[in-house]
Design a protein around this motif. Structure first.
Motif, PDB file in Angstrom:
ATOM      1  N   THR A 107       0.794  -1.236   0.000  1.00  0.00           N
ATOM      2  CA  THR A 107       0.000   0.000   0.000  1.00  0.00           C
ATOM      3  C   THR A 107       0.824   1.282   0.000  1.00  0.00           C
ATOM      4  O   THR A 107       0.251   2.368   0.071  1.00  0.00           O
ATOM      5  CB  THR A 107      -0.950   0.035   1.217  1.00  0.00           C
ATOM      6  N   GLU A 109       2.420   4.606  -0.879  1.00  0.00           N
ATOM      7  CA  GLU A 109       2.029   5.620  -1.861  1.00  0.00           C
ATOM      8  C   GLU A 109       3.233   6.125  -2.638  1.00  0.00           C
ATOM      9  O   GLU A 109       3.865   7.101  -2.283  1.00  0.00           O
ATOM     10  CB  GLU A 109       1.339   6.803  -1.153  1.00  0.00           C
ATOM     11  N   LYS A 114       3.649   1.392  -6.851  1.00  0.00           N
ATOM     12  CA  LYS A 114       2.323   0.970  -7.306  1.00  0.00           C
ATOM     13  C   LYS A 114       2.429   0.039  -8.510  1.00  0.00           C
ATOM     14  O   LYS A 114       1.722  -0.958  -8.594  1.00  0.00           O
ATOM     15  CB  LYS A 114       1.473   2.189  -7.671  1.00  0.00           C
TER      16      LYS A 114
END
Length: 132
Positions: A107, A109, A114
């Motif tokens: 998760t 950021e 990603k």
């Protein structure tokens, strides 16, 4: 024994400072890329309750780097995390810490992270689901 614990604390502080430093980030990532055995060693040491917490903290900071994240997710090390969690001899705090590390891995950021995580989940989603 007390001296050894103090040395472990110092090592943890040095690594965490370096891993959090924007100035050293590129060099640290390159160092991990060239020496992947460090990540393997950190995971192995999580089995030892005496030093698991400090090594877990180092690993937590390390997985925030795309290079380390990519290495773990594209190797069998990601499954070793679950093996350690499921091992009956693993203490609860280490299990908690490993779940938190895995959560951060998935998760975080960051654009680069990603993409790495998306590729990993696309290929291995059913395996991850069966481990959780």
């Amino acid at each position: 024994m007390r001296k050894n614990a103090k040395a472990i604390d110092h090592i943890e502080k040095i690594w965490n400072t370096a891993l959090k430093s924007l100035k050293f980030m590129k060099h640290i990532a390159e160092y991990f890329r060239m020496n992947p055995e460090i990540v393997v060693l950190l995971l192995k040491r999580l089995k030892n309750p005496r030093i698991a917490l400090s090594h877990g903290r180092i690993l937590m900071e390390a997985v925030k780097h795309k290079t380390v994240l990519f290495f773990i997710l594209n190797s069998s090390l990601v499954w070793r995390i679950f093996e350690i969690i499921q091992n009956k001899g693993t203490v609860y705090t280490t299990q908690q810490q490993l779940f938190e590390i895995f959560r951060v891995m998935l998760t975080r950021e960051s654009t680069g992270n990603k993409k790495v995580v998306a590729r990993f989940l696309k290929k291995k989603y059913t395996q991850v689901q069966s481990k959780i």
